[in-house]
Design a protein around this motif. Structure first.
Motif, PDB file in Angstrom:
ATOM      1  N   ALA A 141       0.839  -1.205   0.000  1.00 58.01           N
ATOM      2  CA  ALA A 141       0.000   0.000   0.000  1.00 58.01           C
ATOM      3  C   ALA A 141       0.871   1.251   0.000  1.00 58.01           C
ATOM      4  CB  ALA A 141      -0.938  -0.007   1.207  1.00 58.01           C
ATOM      5  N   LEU A 142       1.898   1.255   0.850  1.00 57.11           N
ATOM      6  CA  LEU A 142       2.783   2.413   0.908  1.00 57.11           C
ATOM      7  C   LEU A 142       3.570   2.585  -0.386  1.00 57.11           C
ATOM      8  CD1 LEU A 142       4.068   2.141   4.575  1.00 57.11           C
ATOM      9  CD2 LEU A 142       2.447   3.808   3.638  1.00 57.11           C
ATOM     10  N   GLN A 143       3.976   1.478  -1.001  1.00 54.60           N
ATOM     11  CA  GLN A 143       4.689   1.554  -2.277  1.00 54.60           C
ATOM     12  C   GLN A 143       3.787   2.151  -3.362  1.00 54.60           C
ATOM     13  OE1 GLN A 143       7.884   1.014  -2.915  1.00 54.60           O
ATOM     14  NE2 GLN A 143       7.608   1.539  -5.057  1.00 54.60           N
ATOM     15  N   GLU A 144       2.530   1.735  -3.383  1.00 52.50           N
ATOM     16  CA  GLU A 144       1.573   2.264  -4.365  1.00 52.50           C
ATOM     17  C   GLU A 144       1.368   3.767  -4.144  1.00 52.50           C
ATOM     18  OE1 GLU A 144      -0.956   2.057  -7.642  1.00 52.50           O
ATOM     19  OE2 GLU A 144       0.317   0.463  -6.850  1.00 52.50           O
ATOM     20  N   ILE A 145       1.240   4.172  -2.879  1.00 51.91           N
ATOM     21  CA  ILE A 145       1.072   5.592  -2.565  1.00 51.91           C
ATOM     22  C   ILE A 145       2.303   6.378  -2.996  1.00 51.91           C
ATOM     23  CG2 ILE A 145       0.873   7.261  -0.676  1.00 51.91           C
ATOM     24  CD1 ILE A 145      -0.887   5.095   0.739  1.00 51.91           C
ATOM     25  N   LEU A 146       3.485   5.819  -2.754  1.00 47.84           N
ATOM     26  CA  LEU A 146       4.722   6.485  -3.176  1.00 47.84           C
ATOM     27  C   LEU A 146       4.763   6.680  -4.690  1.00 47.84           C
ATOM     28  CD1 LEU A 146       7.544   7.608  -2.512  1.00 47.84           C
ATOM     29  CD2 LEU A 146       8.401   5.275  -2.742  1.00 47.84           C
ATOM     30  N   LEU A 147       4.390   5.640  -5.429  1.00 48.40           N
ATOM     31  CA  LEU A 147       4.371   5.743  -6.894  1.00 48.40           C
ATOM     32  C   LEU A 147       3.371   6.803  -7.355  1.00 48.40           C
ATOM     33  CD1 LEU A 147       4.539   1.955  -7.845  1.00 48.40           C
ATOM     34  CD2 LEU A 147       6.368   3.649  -8.065  1.00 48.40           C
ATOM     35  N   LEU A 148       2.213   6.849  -6.715  1.00 50.13           N
ATOM     36  CA  LEU A 148       1.207   7.851  -7.072  1.00 50.13           C
ATOM     37  C   LEU A 148       1.704   9.255  -6.746  1.00 50.13           C
ATOM     38  CD1 LEU A 148      -1.952   5.950  -5.821  1.00 50.13           C
ATOM     39  CD2 LEU A 148      -1.346   6.430  -8.196  1.00 50.13           C
ATOM     40  N   GLU A 149       2.346   9.394  -5.599  1.00 42.60           N
ATOM     41  CA  GLU A 149       2.886  10.698  -5.221  1.00 42.60           C
ATOM     42  C   GLU A 149       3.971  11.154  -6.203  1.00 42.60           C
ATOM     43  OE1 GLU A 149       4.290  12.769  -1.154  1.00 42.60           O
ATOM     44  OE2 GLU A 149       5.351  10.933  -1.687  1.00 42.60           O
ATOM     45  N   GLN A 150       4.795  10.220  -6.659  1.00 44.74           N
ATOM     46  CA  GLN A 150       5.839  10.550  -7.634  1.00 44.74           C
ATOM     47  C   GLN A 150       5.239  11.001  -8.961  1.00 44.74           C
ATOM     48  OE1 GLN A 150       8.171   6.954  -7.589  1.00 44.74           O
ATOM     49  NE2 GLN A 150       9.433   7.666  -5.890  1.00 44.74           N
ATOM     50  N   ARG A 151       4.018  10.527  -9.254  1.00 44.74           N
ATOM     51  CA  ARG A 151       3.306  10.955 -10.462  1.00 44.74           C
ATOM     52  C   ARG A 151       2.524  12.232 -10.236  1.00 44.74           C
ATOM     53  NH1 ARG A 151      -0.703   7.175 -11.675  1.00 44.74           N
ATOM     54  NH2 ARG A 151      -1.783   8.950 -12.504  1.00 44.74           N
ATOM     55  N   SER A 152       2.683  12.821  -9.044  1.00 43.20           N
ATOM     56  CA  SER A 152       1.997  14.065  -8.660  1.00 43.20           C
ATOM     57  C   SER A 152       0.489  13.902  -8.537  1.00 43.20           C
ATOM     58  CB  SER A 152       2.324  15.196  -9.641  1.00 43.20           C
ATOM     59  OG  SER A 152       3.700  15.460  -9.621  1.00 43.20           O
ATOM     60  N   VAL A 153       0.051  12.709  -8.143  1.00 45.16           N
ATOM     61  CA  VAL A 153      -1.372  12.498  -7.891  1.00 45.16           C
ATOM     62  C   VAL A 153      -1.742  13.283  -6.642  1.00 45.16           C
ATOM     63  CG1 VAL A 153      -3.063  10.759  -7.142  1.00 45.16           C
ATOM     64  CG2 VAL A 153      -1.534  10.270  -9.045  1.00 45.16           C
ATOM     65  N   ASP A 154      -2.882  13.919  -6.676  1.00 47.00           N
ATOM     66  CA  ASP A 154      -3.395  14.690  -5.544  1.00 47.00           C
ATOM     67  C   ASP A 154      -3.775  13.708  -4.429  1.00 47.00           C
ATOM     68  OD1 ASP A 154      -4.899  16.162  -3.730  1.00 47.00           O
ATOM     69  OD2 ASP A 154      -5.910  17.328  -5.288  1.00 47.00           O
ATOM     70  N   ILE A 155      -2.992  13.676  -3.352  1.00 45.70           N
ATOM     71  CA  ILE A 155      -3.190  12.692  -2.285  1.00 45.70           C
ATOM     72  C   ILE A 155      -4.520  12.916  -1.560  1.00 45.70           C
ATOM     73  CG2 ILE A 155      -2.251  11.751  -0.131  1.00 45.70           C
ATOM     74  CD1 ILE A 155      -0.687  10.976  -2.688  1.00 45.70           C
ATOM     75  N   LYS A 156      -4.934  14.156  -1.382  1.00 42.52           N
ATOM     76  CA  LYS A 156      -6.230  14.434  -0.748  1.00 42.52           C
ATOM     77  C   LYS A 156      -7.357  13.836  -1.591  1.00 42.52           C
ATOM     78  CE  LYS A 156      -9.330  18.017   0.811  1.00 42.52           C
ATOM     79  NZ  LYS A 156      -9.676  19.426   0.812  1.00 42.52           N
ATOM     80  N   ARG A 157      -7.266  14.034  -2.879  1.00 45.68           N
ATOM     81  CA  ARG A 157      -8.287  13.484  -3.782  1.00 45.68           C
ATOM     82  C   ARG A 157      -8.237  11.958  -3.780  1.00 45.68           C
ATOM     83  NH1 ARG A 157     -10.117  15.871  -9.467  1.00 45.68           N
ATOM     84  NH2 ARG A 157     -11.631  14.286  -9.964  1.00 45.68           N
ATOM     85  N   LEU A 158      -7.035  11.401  -3.722  1.00 44.54           N
ATOM     86  CA  LEU A 158      -6.880   9.947  -3.640  1.00 44.54           C
ATOM     87  C   LEU A 158      -7.614   9.405  -2.419  1.00 44.54           C
ATOM     88  CD1 LEU A 158      -5.493   7.248  -4.464  1.00 44.54           C
ATOM     89  CD2 LEU A 158      -3.557   7.972  -3.052  1.00 44.54           C
ATOM     90  N   CYS A 159      -7.431  10.061  -1.275  1.00 47.12           N
ATOM     91  CA  CYS A 159      -8.115   9.634  -0.048  1.00 47.12           C
ATOM     92  C   CYS A 159      -9.632   9.724  -0.198  1.00 47.12           C
ATOM     93  CB  CYS A 159      -7.648  10.475   1.134  1.00 47.12           C
ATOM     94  SG  CYS A 159      -5.944  10.156   1.606  1.00 47.12           S
ATOM     95  N   GLU A 160     -10.102  10.783  -0.822  1.00 47.31           N
ATOM     96  CA  GLU A 160     -11.545  10.934  -1.050  1.00 47.31           C
ATOM     97  C   GLU A 160     -12.073   9.819  -1.951  1.00 47.31           C
ATOM     98  OE1 GLU A 160     -11.639  14.901  -2.609  1.00 47.31           O
ATOM     99  OE2 GLU A 160     -11.583  15.826  -0.614  1.00 47.31           O
ATOM    100  N   GLU A 161     -11.298   9.468  -2.976  1.00 47.79           N
ATOM    101  CA  GLU A 161     -11.714   8.389  -3.884  1.00 47.79           C
ATOM    102  C   GLU A 161     -11.715   7.053  -3.169  1.00 47.79           C
ATOM    103  OE1 GLU A 161      -9.062   8.800  -7.199  1.00 47.79           O
ATOM    104  OE2 GLU A 161     -10.129  10.523  -7.998  1.00 47.79           O
ATOM    105  N   LEU A 162     -10.742   6.831  -2.290  1.00 48.15           N
ATOM    106  CA  LEU A 162     -10.717   5.588  -1.505  1.00 48.15           C
ATOM    107  C   LEU A 162     -11.918   5.504  -0.575  1.00 48.15           C
ATOM    108  CD1 LEU A 162      -6.976   5.083  -0.556  1.00 48.15           C
ATOM    109  CD2 LEU A 162      -8.433   3.461  -1.776  1.00 48.15           C
ATOM    110  N   ILE A 163     -12.248   6.606   0.087  1.00 46.35           N
ATOM    111  CA  ILE A 163     -13.406   6.632   0.973  1.00 46.35           C
ATOM    112  C   ILE A 163     -14.661   6.300   0.197  1.00 46.35           C
ATOM    113  CG2 ILE A 163     -14.886   8.167   2.343  1.00 46.35           C
ATOM    114  CD1 ILE A 163     -12.228   9.568   3.226  1.00 46.35           C
ATOM    115  N   THR A 164     -14.822   6.915  -0.954  1.00 46.87           N
ATOM    116  CA  THR A 164     -15.987   6.641  -1.805  1.00 46.87           C
ATOM    117  C   THR A 164     -16.018   5.177  -2.218  1.00 46.87           C
ATOM    118  OG1 THR A 164     -16.002   8.903  -2.630  1.00 46.87           O
ATOM    119  CG2 THR A 164     -17.139   7.249  -3.972  1.00 46.87           C
TER     120      THR A 164
END
Length: 66
Positions: free
Chosen positions: A39-62
């Motif tokens: 999970a942390l590796q996936e988050i790191l890869l997303l962060e390196q791609r400049s994915v909006d982490i706040k939006r990622l959390c909102e999408e996970l909650i949904t």
């Protein structure tokens, strides 16, 4: 980085910092399986791609609500 004249969903997602559905599903799967390193590796890869982490959390909650 030149991508030619073609604009598609992947390019828009990258530019806007939006995660892709398969990335949300993979991260949710890691969370369900309690696979913290993956999970942390996936988050790191997303962060390196400049994915909006706040939006990622909102999408996970949904995702988990549905």
């Amino acid at each position: 980085m030149s991508r030619g004249n073609v604009i598609n969903d992947d390019i828009v997602a990258d530019v806007a910092g939006i995660s892709k559905q398969e990335e949300i599903l993979a991260l949710a799967d890691y969370i369900i399986k309690k696979d913290l390193p993956s999970a942390l590796q996936e988050i790191l890869l997303l962060e390196q791609r400049s994915v909006d982490i706040k939006r990622l959390c909102e999408e996970l909650i949904t995702h988990f609500r549905n």
